[in-house]
Motif scaffolding. Structure first.
Motif, short mmCIF file in Angstrom:
data_model
loop_
_atom_site.label_atom_id
_atom_site.label_comp_id
_atom_site.label_asym_id
_atom_site.label_seq_id
_atom_site.Cartn_x
_atom_site.Cartn_y
_atom_site.Cartn_z
N THR A 145 -1.19 -41.70 34.12
CA THR A 145 0.03 -41.45 34.89
C THR A 145 1.07 -40.76 34.02
N VAL A 146 2.11 -40.22 34.66
CA VAL A 146 3.12 -39.44 33.93
C VAL A 146 4.33 -40.28 33.56
N ASP A 149 3.59 -45.53 39.89
CA ASP A 149 3.60 -44.30 39.10
C ASP A 149 2.64 -43.28 39.71
N LEU A 150 2.76 -42.04 39.27
CA LEU A 150 1.96 -40.95 39.82
C LEU A 150 0.93 -40.47 38.82
N LEU A 166 1.61 -39.59 48.52
CA LEU A 166 2.77 -40.02 47.75
C LEU A 166 3.15 -38.97 46.71
N THR A 167 2.16 -38.33 46.12
CA THR A 167 2.44 -37.27 45.14
C THR A 167 3.07 -36.06 45.80
N ASP A 225 3.10 -35.08 30.09
CA ASP A 225 3.74 -36.02 31.02
C ASP A 225 4.53 -35.32 32.12
N ARG A 226 4.40 -34.00 32.23
CA ARG A 226 5.11 -33.24 33.26
C ARG A 226 6.61 -33.58 33.24
N SER A 227 7.22 -33.37 32.08
CA SER A 227 8.61 -33.78 31.87
C SER A 227 9.58 -33.03 32.78
N VAL A 228 9.31 -31.76 33.08
CA VAL A 228 10.19 -30.99 33.95
C VAL A 228 10.18 -31.57 35.36
#
Length: 320
Positions: free
Chosen positions: A154-155, A166-167, A216-217, A250-253
């Motif tokens: 998850t991110v 979480d995704l 959900l995503t 973690d795909r912070s953006v």
């Protein structure tokens, strides 16, 4: 010419210019400190940021803080004398009512009607937000176990986003690999409301464009684009491209954009409640007291006097 007088005049002028320059430096340092204090773990929207900066700049431009005015330094008549320190200070009470309505019962009643019925519309809007937010939370909770999902790491989205879980990074990547542009999503997707008919991207169109992805995503990525169920196609495309360009683990953006939109949505509700509480509520209460029970002993320290002496139960004795 008397060279002594000329020299003293030049010295005084130089001192005044030095003080003005120090004041400007002091204001510049204050501005930098305030801007640093505004730093958040995520960027604010441009419009909101510029609004805050404009207000702060205006306040700084009209005040000198604790710096004395240059003219007071060289004018002996304006210097503080020891005898003035012993003078008794006075305080004044800030009233929500204007001067013309303070001592006039009819004017105070008219002021109450304006603010009460004018603020009732805002109260209705605020009250509708709570069931709407609760309904949105229930919808997110219902989608928690919906599939399909690719699982995996998850991110780590922020708990302040109020998502039930979480995704998965794999689920996010699957949505972001969609090759359709926002304009194509709008053109091919359903149009359930007026804005979608005018070219706005709505959530049903975004969901339809990402069939087979985790629901959900899909909702979370759309929430990162908009604070509601509709968003301008230009804004959506810019944000979507920005999220797709982020290659971090973690795909912070994406997490930053999601937290930012949630913050804007929650803060708008909090600001509305602030307007209805300390501002509209206090004004209505004060005008009510001035219009119907102006002689009540507790008018000077509302609203606490309603509960802690003399108490609201004594108001009928002073009703006009």
């Amino acid at each position: 010419f008397d060279t002594k007088i000329i020299f003293e005049s030049l010295s005084a002028a130089f001192s005044r210019s030095s003080i003005k320059r120090e004041n400007r430096i002091q204001q510049s340092n204050i501005k930098q400190s305030l801007l640093s204090a505004l730093c958040l773990p995520f960027p604010l929207p441009n419009m909101f940021l510029w609004l805050v900066l404009a207000v702060l700049a205006h306040l700084l431009s009209i005040t000198n803080g604790f710096a004395p005015q240059p003219s007071t330094l060289f004018n002996p008549s304006t210097r503080i004398r020891p005898s003035s320190l012993s003078d008794t200070s006075t305080t004044s009470t800030l009233n929500a009512l204007p001067d013309y309505a303070t001592g006039d019962i009819e004017a105070a009643r008219g002021f109450f009607y304006i603010w009460f019925f004018g603020g009732s519309g805002g109260v209705g809007v605020a009250l509708r937000q709570f069931p709407q937010q609760y309904a949105n939370f229930k919808k997110l909770s219902a989608m928690s176990d919906d599939g399909p999902t690719l699982g995996g790491p998850t991110v780590g989205i922020s708990p302040f986003c109020l998502y039930p879980r979480d995704l998965s990074k794999a689920d996010i990547d699957k949505v972001l690999r969609n090759k359709l542009t926002v304009e194509e999503m709008v053109k091919k997707g359903p149009k359930p409301n007026y804005l979608s008919e005018k070219g706005y991207l709505c959530y049903p169109s975004f969901l339809d464009a990402n069939k087979g992805c985790n629901p959900l995503t899909v909702r979370a990525i759309f929430d990162a684009l908009s604070t509601g169920d509709n968003v301008s196609p230009d804004v959506a495309q810019v944000k979507l491209d920005k999220i797709k360009q982020d290659m971090s683990d973690d795909r912070s953006v994406f997490k930053s954009e999601l937290l930012k939109t949630k913050f804007v949505g929650f803060s708008s509700i909090a600001f509305l409640l602030f307007l209805l509480g300390p501002i509209v509520g206090a004004t209505c209460l004060e005008s009510l007291a001035a219009g119907w029970f102006p002689e009540w002993p507790g008018n000077g320290y509302l609203p606490w006097s309603l509960l802690f002496g003399p108490g609201f139960w004594t108001i009928p004795n002073y009703w006009v």
